[in-house]
Design a protein around this motif. Structure first.
Motif, PDB file in Angstrom:
ATOM      1  N   LYS A 195       0.830  -1.186   0.000  1.00  0.00           N
ATOM      2  CA  LYS A 195       0.000   0.000   0.000  1.00  0.00           C
ATOM      3  C   LYS A 195       0.873   1.247   0.000  1.00  0.00           C
ATOM      4  O   LYS A 195       1.806   1.365   0.780  1.00  0.00           O
ATOM      5  CB  LYS A 195      -0.913   0.007   1.226  1.00  0.00           C
ATOM      6  N   TYR A 199       0.580   5.299   0.466  1.00  0.00           N
ATOM      7  CA  TYR A 199      -0.304   6.363   0.927  1.00  0.00           C
ATOM      8  C   TYR A 199       0.072   7.676   0.244  1.00  0.00           C
ATOM      9  O   TYR A 199       1.223   8.111   0.299  1.00  0.00           O
ATOM     10  CB  TYR A 199      -0.204   6.512   2.445  1.00  0.00           C
ATOM     11  N   VAL A 218       4.844   6.086   1.747  1.00  0.00           N
ATOM     12  CA  VAL A 218       4.122   7.357   1.718  1.00  0.00           C
ATOM     13  C   VAL A 218       4.725   8.262   0.648  1.00  0.00           C
ATOM     14  O   VAL A 218       5.945   8.356   0.514  1.00  0.00           O
ATOM     15  CB  VAL A 218       4.140   8.052   3.105  1.00  0.00           C
ATOM     16  N   ASP A 262      -5.059  10.173   0.225  1.00  0.00           N
ATOM     17  CA  ASP A 262      -5.472   9.472   1.434  1.00  0.00           C
ATOM     18  C   ASP A 262      -5.585  10.396   2.640  1.00  0.00           C
ATOM     19  O   ASP A 262      -6.309  10.091   3.594  1.00  0.00           O
ATOM     20  CB  ASP A 262      -4.477   8.350   1.746  1.00  0.00           C
ATOM     21  N   LEU A 280      -3.622   6.852   8.957  1.00  0.00           N
ATOM     22  CA  LEU A 280      -3.375   6.071   7.742  1.00  0.00           C
ATOM     23  C   LEU A 280      -3.312   4.577   8.017  1.00  0.00           C
ATOM     24  O   LEU A 280      -3.762   3.763   7.198  1.00  0.00           O
ATOM     25  CB  LEU A 280      -2.078   6.546   7.076  1.00  0.00           C
TER      26      LEU A 280
END
Length: 347
Positions: free
Chosen positions: A56, A58, A90, A117, A305
């Protein structure tokens, strides 16, 4: 001959099985070592590593109202805190509105269209644009003095309760007034210089005026709408005042040279709401670390997050400590005696 070939084949087979067994043992040993190393990590590091391994990424949008020392430090602290916790998981889209609230709205709308996000709104105008732009994407403010004033919330109790939270740069205003009295006990008139387009500046000068008048000072408001009329208004304030107080005002922070070029030659001392302004035109300030404020905001963002906390349940956080600081150069030129418990601002 047949017997010799049979023996040779059996030997090769045995050697092959031994090699396979050795490889299996090595892999098993490596797996065990990796498992032990993983279990030794701290809880916080393990969570960040887990996030990264999930693949993932962000996306965080940063809207900063204007470039000056305090806001730059807050953005830097925010990014450092997120990067330390989440590493390459991130990504930042950092944009500066160059002091224009309409540009803040454009930037925020772009973040909403991109589906980021989380949004960092650095300064009041950026926060107000984020409030208008989205009610679903988590928004964290920083370098915002009073969230109730900024967001139009009456009887604000410290929890916004929507998709907005963040950190406040509000220093104790009664202590700022006490600092002015400590350094200039013989002064009679205080000019309160601020930008009328910044509601948090109005909030600060209103509060400080009350404290100063209780101490016996005569106060007068000097408001300017933008940097275009700052010079004229500042000149009027300098002419009419023994001391000038300026709050944590972004327009002032971006134009300290204008104030210093008027007040210093006139011998009018300035008490500033934050260190960046004091560095440019002030004698003293009750200072916070905007970098640390940004770090605190970044830690809040990590919790949001990673799902550890919900933004609507997070109360506004405040700077943990304040330091009396002074500008050695301006203090010396004005002949102001600084008490021993003040810390010099490094040039």
């Amino acid at each position: 001959m047949k017997k010799w070939i049979s023996l040779l084949t059996a030997g090769c087979l045995a050697l092959s099985l031994a090699a396979c067994g050795s490889t299996t043992d090595t892999a098993s040993s490596q797996d065990s070592t990796a498992s032990e190393a993983s279990s030794a990590q701290s809880s916080e590091t393990s969570e960040a590593a887990s996030t990264a391994s999930d693949g993932k990424v962000y996306n965080v949008g940063i809207c900063q109202l204007v470039q000056h020392e305090a806001l730059d430090a807050a953005t830097s602290g925010f990014k450092d805190a997120l990067t330390e916790a989440l590493g390459d998981s991130v990504k930042f889209d950092e944009q500066n509105a160059q002091g224009d609230s309409n540009t803040c709205a454009t930037i925020i709308n772009g973040f909403v269209s991109d589906g980021v996000d989380l949004i960092l709104a650095n300064a009041t105008a950026a926060l107000q644009a984020a409030q208008a732009g989205t009610d679903t994407i988590p928004v964290l403010g920083t370098s915002v003095t009073e969230y109730g004033v900024a967001l139009g919330i009456s009887d604000f109790d410290g929890l916004v309760g929507t998709n907005i939270s963040g950190t406040s740069d509000l220093a104790p205003l009664d202590q700022q007034a006490a600092m002015l009295q400590e350094l200039f006990p013989d002064a009679k008139t205080v000019g309160l210089l601020y930008c009328s387009a910044e509601p948090n500046s109005q909030y600060q000068v209103d509060a400080v005026q009350g404290y100063l008048e209780d101490m016996g000072y005569t106060c007068q408001m000097f408001s300017f709408s933008d940097s275009n009329d700052l010079s004229t208004v500042c000149q009027n304030a300098s002419d009419a005042s023994d001391v000038i107080y300026v709050p944590t005002d972004n327009t002032v922070a971006s134009n300290t040279e204008i104030i210093n070029n008027i007040c210093l030659p006139a011998g009018t001392p300035v008490i500033a709401g934050e260190e960046g302004i004091c560095s440019g035109c002030g004698v003293a300030t009750l200072s916070i670390s905007y970098y640390d404020l940004g770090v605190a905001t970044g830690k809040m963002a990590v919790k949001i997050l990673t799902g550890e906390s919900k933004v609507e349940e997070m109360p506004i956080e405040y700077a943990p400590q304040f330091t009396k600081k002074y500008n050695p150069s301006i203090a010396e030129q004005l002949g102001v005696t600084i008490p021993d418990d003040y810390v010099a601002i490094e040039e």
